[in-house]
Design a protein around this motif. Structure first.
Motif: not given
Length: 58
Positions: A14, A17-18, A20, A23
């Motif tokens: 996860k 992905i970004d 972050n 998150q």
């Protein structure tokens, strides 16, 4: 090599992905209330850092 802890492995996927951390922790199933603290602890672990690096290299 896959991490033994499934939640840690999920966090790594996860996270890439970004990038972050908060998150990523929430999406991996950690509490929203403690996500920031959890990320700080996870990202200091060498095995987590190595796994993220390997996943980013793909």
């Amino acid at each position: 090599m896959k991490l033994k802890n499934e939640r840690h492995e999920c966090f790594c996927y996860k996270y890439i992905i970004d990038l972050n951390g908060t998150q990523a922790a929430i999406r991996a199933g950690y509490s929203e209330k403690t996500a920031r603290v959890t990320v700080a602890k996870l990202l200091t672990k060498a095995n987590i850092q190595n796994r993220i690096s390997k996943l980013q290299g793909r």
